[in-house]
Scaffold this motif. Structure first.
Motif, PDB file in Angstrom:
ATOM      1  N   ARG A 120     -48.250 -34.714   5.219  1.00 12.22           N
ATOM      2  CA  ARG A 120     -48.096 -34.303   3.813  1.00 12.22           C
ATOM      3  C   ARG A 120     -47.396 -32.955   3.717  1.00 12.22           C
ATOM      4  NH1 ARG A 120     -50.903 -30.888   0.897  1.00 12.22           N
ATOM      5  NH2 ARG A 120     -52.708 -30.852   2.287  1.00 12.22           N
TER       6      ARG A 120
ATOM      7  N   THR B 160     -40.021 -26.907   1.865  1.00 11.46           N
ATOM      8  CA  THR B 160     -38.576 -26.751   1.966  1.00 11.46           C
ATOM      9  C   THR B 160     -38.193 -25.650   2.952  1.00 11.46           C
ATOM     10  OG1 THR B 160     -38.558 -25.210   0.101  1.00 11.46           O
ATOM     11  CG2 THR B 160     -38.188 -27.558  -0.394  1.00 11.46           C
TER      12      THR B 160
ATOM     13  N   SER C 156     -43.528 -32.002   2.259  1.00  9.53           N
ATOM     14  CA  SER C 156     -43.492 -31.297   0.985  1.00  9.53           C
ATOM     15  C   SER C 156     -42.889 -29.894   1.027  1.00  9.53           C
ATOM     16  CB  SER C 156     -44.906 -31.194   0.407  1.00  9.53           C
ATOM     17  OG  SER C 156     -45.721 -30.353   1.224  1.00  9.53           O
TER      18      SER C 156
END
Length: 108
Positions: free
Chosen positions: A81, A87, A85
């Protein structure tokens, strides 16, 4: 972000919290979740950021982990996860003890 509870990482986190609206996943080493949350609260207090301020709390997810582990000490689902998620990664964790046995120094 790693190292958010120590000097360099804490200062970087402060700058980002004050200068952007970005959210953060903080990987913090500790014996249990309560200890990790306490470390983050103390770091925020040190930098004069109120840890209870909703505007700050809502922008951070605190994850108990270990940078020495290939999966950062996270379970598979959390690791997947988080990886999907984020960057950017900001790595500020370090072990600055200069008298470690060589094996421990290499792990860090």
């Amino acid at each position: 972000m790693t190292g958010a509870t120590v000097t360099v990482g804490g200062r970087i986190l402060k700058e980002f919290l004050e200068g952007t609206d970005a959210s953060f996943k903080l990987l913090v080493h500790g014996r249990d979740d309560a200890a990790v949350k306490d470390k983050v609260a103390r770091a925020l207090a040190f930098w004069s950021l109120a840890p209870a301020a909703r505007a700050i709390v809502d922008r951070m997810e605190i994850l108990r982990g270990d940078v020495r582990d290939p999966a950062l000490g996270l379970d598979r689902a959390t690791y997947a996860r988080v990886g999907a998620s984020i960057t950017h990664a900001i790595h500020c964790a370090a072990n600055i003890k200069l008298n470690l046995p060589i094996r421990e120094a290499r792990e860090a």
